[in-house]
Design a protein around this motif. Structure first.
Motif, PDB file in Angstrom:
ATOM      1  N   GLU A  82     -15.911 -29.360 -14.616  1.00  0.00           N
ATOM      2  CA  GLU A  82     -16.447 -28.006 -14.475  1.00  0.00           C
ATOM      3  C   GLU A  82     -16.626 -27.607 -13.010  1.00  0.00           C
ATOM      4  O   GLU A  82     -17.498 -26.810 -12.670  1.00  0.00           O
ATOM      5  CB  GLU A  82     -17.802 -27.882 -15.205  1.00  0.00           C
ATOM      6  N   GLU A  83     -15.816 -28.161 -12.125  1.00  0.00           N
ATOM      7  CA  GLU A  83     -15.905 -27.805 -10.707  1.00  0.00           C
ATOM      8  C   GLU A  83     -14.509 -27.770 -10.103  1.00  0.00           C
ATOM      9  O   GLU A  83     -13.786 -28.761 -10.116  1.00  0.00           O
ATOM     10  CB  GLU A  83     -16.783 -28.801  -9.946  1.00  0.00           C
ATOM     11  N   GLU A 101     -14.300 -14.096  -2.354  1.00  0.00           N
ATOM     12  CA  GLU A 101     -14.953 -15.275  -2.925  1.00  0.00           C
ATOM     13  C   GLU A 101     -15.850 -14.892  -4.107  1.00  0.00           C
ATOM     14  O   GLU A 101     -15.891 -15.595  -5.127  1.00  0.00           O
ATOM     15  CB  GLU A 101     -15.771 -15.993  -1.849  1.00  0.00           C
ATOM     16  N   ARG A 137     -15.338 -16.191  -8.068  1.00  0.00           N
ATOM     17  CA  ARG A 137     -16.387 -16.861  -8.856  1.00  0.00           C
ATOM     18  C   ARG A 137     -16.706 -16.080 -10.128  1.00  0.00           C
ATOM     19  O   ARG A 137     -17.054 -16.670 -11.150  1.00  0.00           O
ATOM     20  CB  ARG A 137     -17.640 -17.051  -8.008  1.00  0.00           C
ATOM     21  N   PRO A 166     -15.665 -18.952 -13.154  1.00  0.00           N
ATOM     22  CA  PRO A 166     -16.974 -19.483 -12.743  1.00  0.00           C
ATOM     23  C   PRO A 166     -16.963 -20.924 -12.244  1.00  0.00           C
ATOM     24  O   PRO A 166     -17.829 -21.307 -11.457  1.00  0.00           O
ATOM     25  CB  PRO A 166     -17.820 -19.354 -14.021  1.00  0.00           C
ATOM     26  N   ILE A 167     -15.993 -21.736 -12.684  1.00  0.00           N
ATOM     27  CA  ILE A 167     -15.995 -23.129 -12.243  1.00  0.00           C
ATOM     28  C   ILE A 167     -15.434 -23.273 -10.823  1.00  0.00           C
ATOM     29  O   ILE A 167     -15.473 -24.374 -10.262  1.00  0.00           O
ATOM     30  CB  ILE A 167     -15.198 -24.043 -13.206  1.00  0.00           C
ATOM     31  N   ARG A 180     -16.157 -23.348  -7.585  1.00  0.00           N
ATOM     32  CA  ARG A 180     -17.417 -23.450  -6.840  1.00  0.00           C
ATOM     33  C   ARG A 180     -17.222 -23.757  -5.361  1.00  0.00           C
ATOM     34  O   ARG A 180     -18.107 -23.520  -4.546  1.00  0.00           O
ATOM     35  CB  ARG A 180     -18.303 -24.525  -7.477  1.00  0.00           C
TER      36      ARG A 180
END
Length: 324
Positions: free
Chosen positions: A254-255, A281, A285, A289-290, A292
């Motif tokens: 999840e990143e 940026e 996001r 959403p992941i 980061r």
């Protein structure tokens, strides 16, 4: 571990496998069935595997440190790889050895109702565990086939539990077949053959898991859909006019890390460019959403340089060639 990590499926599988392991060892003690022994070790190995997945998920939540500035998200991949090793060595190789020994030195089954009863109970319990894993996987896989889901999933836990539960169910059917044939023919060799088949099945599943987890450990890019969303989010048509080239890398399930060189207007001020980068940026996001960790480098796009050929560093299927 996030919900997408399949915690519910892991806990369900852990509870089922612990109960099944105990029942299988009891059945082995009363019947002497090698299939029961192999299946008992298989369930015990599976229980250990689920514990490893839970530990990996917990460790992955640690905060980033100066020595590990991108965090510990890949801990989940490491523990999933350990699962494949355990499944291969403890589950698969032990079953192959036990099956070989039983074929060489067969003996008649005693108290046959123990292994048959336990196998029926285990099939029911594993079916509930498998159903939970399927239900959680369906929430993530969308239109992907099961093969594509296992190959493309960035969170390793659900594919691991799915393959383990599938292997467990097939193994139980093989064990039931071996015990049934041994009882029908009075020849214990069939019990050994069933055990050998279980071992081969587990080794094959372990190899698939190891191959898929190895790819995650090496570092996989974002999926095509996510890449397209990121590219669309970067360009605002005003200050940021295009993506020159881009790289993405999963730091964990999840990143996502995003690094891109973007084209800006040659007469924009530094303040305007900085504001445009910040806005890009924010859009990235919001779209993914992941994403980061984001690094965007502004540059001036040159049509004449672009016509000389594709960027040698551009990723396959990436944006149009460009230069500066």
């Amino acid at each position: 571990m996030s919900a997408s990590g399949g915690t519910k499926a892991i806990v369900a599988a852990l509870g089922a496998n612990l109960a099944i392991a105990v029942s299988k060892f009891v059945a082995f003690a009363f019947s002497g069935s090698s299939s029961m022994l192999a299946e008992g070790v298989h369930s015990l190995a599976d229980s250990g595997n689920q514990a490893l997945l839970l530990v990996g998920g917990k460790k992955a939540q640690r905060e980033a440190t100066p020595q590990h500035p991108f965090g510990y998200g890949r801990e989940r991949y490491i523990y999933a790889f350990l699962v494949s090793i355990v499944l291969f060595s403890v589950g698969g190789m032990f079953a192959i050895y036990e099956g070989y020994e039983k074929i060489k030195h067969p003996h008649e089954l005693e108290h046959w109702y123990w292994p048959v009863g336990v196998l029926v109970f285990a099939i029911i319990a594993e079916s509930f565990s498998f159903r939970t894993a399927i239900k959680e996987s369906n929430e993530l896989r969308g239109t992907l086939s099961w093969k594509e889901f296992v190959r493309r999933a960035k969170a390793p836990e659900l594919p691991v539990v799915l393959l383990e539960d599938f292997g467990a169910l097939v193994g139980l059917i093989l064990a039931l077949g071996g015990v049934g044939l041994a009882l029908a023919t009075g020849d214990g060799v069939w019990d050994g053959i069933g055990t050998l088949c279980i071992g081969i099945l587990l080794v094959l599943i372990a190899i698939v898991l190891a191959a898929e987890t190895k790819s995650l450990l090496l570092g996989e890019a974002a999926g095509l859909e996510e890449v397209e969303k990121i590219e669309a989010a970067i360009v605002d048509g005003d200050t940021v006019t295009r993506v020159i080239h881009m790289r993405t890398l999963h730091l964990g399930p999840e990143e996502l890390l995003v690094a891109a060189k973007v084209a800006v207007q040659h007469d924009d001020t530094a303040t305007e460019v900085a504001a445009a980068i910040d806005a890009a940026e924010t859009r990235i996001r919001a779209a993914v959403p992941i994403a980061r960790v984001i690094y965007l480098e502004p540059d001036i796009y040159s049509e004449s340089e672009a016509t000389k050929g594709a960027d040698p560093e551009a990723a396959p299927g990436g944006p149009a060639p460009a230069a500066h």
